[in-house]
Design an enzyme around this catalytic site. Structure first.
Site, PDB file in Angstrom:
ATOM      1  N   LYS A  13       1.927   5.640  -1.916  1.00  0.00           N
ATOM      2  CA  LYS A  13       0.570   5.562  -1.342  1.00  0.00           C
ATOM      3  C   LYS A  13      -0.261   6.778  -1.711  1.00  0.00           C
ATOM      4  O   LYS A  13      -1.497   6.715  -1.731  1.00  0.00           O
ATOM      5  CB  LYS A  13       0.641   5.370   0.175  1.00  0.00           C
ATOM      6  CG  LYS A  13       1.510   6.371   0.925  1.00  0.00           C
ATOM      7  CD  LYS A  13       0.815   7.645   1.310  1.00  0.00           C
ATOM      8  CE  LYS A  13       1.772   8.608   1.975  1.00  0.00           C
ATOM      9  NZ  LYS A  13       1.151   9.868   2.375  1.00  0.00           N
TER      10      LYS A  13
ATOM     11  N   LYS B 243       7.286  13.071   1.396  1.00  0.00           N
ATOM     12  CA  LYS B 243       6.948  11.767   0.824  1.00  0.00           C
ATOM     13  C   LYS B 243       6.654  11.947  -0.656  1.00  0.00           C
ATOM     14  O   LYS B 243       5.560  12.365  -1.032  1.00  0.00           O
ATOM     15  CB  LYS B 243       5.742  11.163   1.544  1.00  0.00           C
ATOM     16  CG  LYS B 243       5.987  10.903   3.029  1.00  0.00           C
ATOM     17  CD  LYS B 243       4.710  10.490   3.731  1.00  0.00           C
ATOM     18  CE  LYS B 243       4.930  10.263   5.224  1.00  0.00           C
ATOM     19  NZ  LYS B 243       3.672   9.923   5.923  1.00  0.00           N
TER      20      LYS B 243
ATOM     21  N   ALA C  90      -0.321  15.730  10.333  1.00  0.00           N
ATOM     22  CA  ALA C  90       0.144  16.845  11.152  1.00  0.00           C
ATOM     23  C   ALA C  90      -0.914  17.311  12.141  1.00  0.00           C
ATOM     24  O   ALA C  90      -0.599  17.673  13.281  1.00  0.00           O
ATOM     25  CB  ALA C  90       0.558  18.003  10.243  1.00  0.00           C
TER      26      ALA C  90
END
Length: 335
Positions: A189, A107, A138
């Site tokens: 984000k 990301k 994770a």
């Protein structure tokens, strides 16, 4: 035994996805760039560096041999940091049969080109690319806790193929044709998570965090829509969903980095303390340049950039944001 899958990148996320896929019955070749890490994974049956406490099953084969990892794989999962996506794609391409689906799970944006990571992969000659994103730490996926994500691709067949591969009673996958929006939501984000972490480090409270998340989402959507994303995507899993978990979770590297910055540590000290890649640092610079190029207002991103790259005191950013000229909350709002 089902077809084999190659997971490239043995960090926390690559390891968690390997565990998930092995649980589904796939043979998983887990590629580690460093041979010593691959050896440690084989010998201990655990990734003690990046995902301690999660056991690797016998169908996970750690290796530092990239051609061997990819050979015969029906699907390749790319779980390397954003800055390593292009170089890994170049290593991968000679060994990848045409038409093999590559799923990117990083990301971020490529800092040098400001491109989305799926664009980077296509530029490097990978012809079937999908993106897996959403609120998914994770540490929780590796333990089998219920998680919901989204997969985006240029065509429905590819998206639904990836959906079927990953779908599990503890891992629900939706599809979305808006690959642009999904990627921007996942990348941007991290900037806002740095901001909320800084606010937490300063001890500013829940009101401040909520304001940063809400106005941060406005910035994310503003830039993402300007560059071709769909506004509704930012209200979904890869948008507000990922923003919430990254801004609030104890597992969030970007939030942890922000907290340390808010407490007065230097960026160098923070990155050393976190010990893993903090994607928001590079993404902040890339997003700021995109915003400048396209005339998009991103005041929170600008303040985070000033902290990271210009040494501005974190406390001064709060005043700068609070004292901006008054404006409407919703840009299109009519009385």
């Amino acid at each position: 035994m089902k077809e084999s899958i190659a997971v490239l990148g043995a960090g926390s996320w690559g390891t968690a996805l390997a565990v998930l896929l092995a649980h589904k019955g796939f043979r998983v070749n887990l590629w580690a760039r460093r041979p010593e890490l691959a050896t440690a994974l084989r010998e201990t049956g655990e990734n003690k560096t990046y995902l301690p406490g999660v056991r690797l099953t016998g169908t996970i084969i750690p290796t530092a041999d990239l051609p061997a990892a990819v050979k015969g794989a029906g699907l390749v999962v790319l779980s390397v940091p954003s800055h390593a996506v292009r170089s890994t794609a170049r290593l991968l391409k000679p060994f990848l049969p045409k038409g093999t689906v590559v799923v990117n799970t990083a990301k971020g944006l490529e800092l040098e080109t400001k491109k989305r990571l799926s664009q980077v992969l296509v530029e490097e000659g990978l012809d079937r690319v999908a993106v897996l994103s959403g609120p998914s730490h994770a540490e929780e996926v590796g333990r089998g806790l219920p998680t919901t994500v989204v997969v985006a691709a240029a065509d429905r067949e590819t998206a639904e193929y990836v959906q079927d591969v990953f779908m599990d009673p503890t891992f629900r996958v939706y599809t979305n044709p808006d690959i642009i929006g999904v990627e921007f939501g996942g990348a941007l984000k991290n900037i806002i998570a740095l901001a909320t972490g800084m606010a937490d480090g300063l001890g500013l409270g829940d009101n401040t965090r909520a304001a940063l998340m809400t106005r941060g989402m406005a910035e994310i959507a503003r830039l993402g829509v300007a560059l071709g994303g769909k506004v509704l995507t930012f209200a979904g899993l890869s948008g507000i969903g990922d923003l919430i978990v990254t801004c609030t979770s104890m597992y969030s590297r970007n939030r942890r980095a922000g907290i340390l910055l808010g407490k007065g540590q230097s960026l160098e000290e923070v990155l050393d303390a976190v010990g893993m890649v903090v994607e928001g640092v590079r993404t902040t610079a890339a997003a700021r340049e995109l915003a400048c190029q396209h005339g998009i207002k991103m005041p929170i991103t600008e303040e985070i950039y000033q902290v990271l790259y210009k040494g501005k005191p974190v406390g001064d950013c709060v005043a700068a944001l609070m004292e901006r000229p008054r404006t409407h909350e919703v840009e299109s709002g009519d009385w």
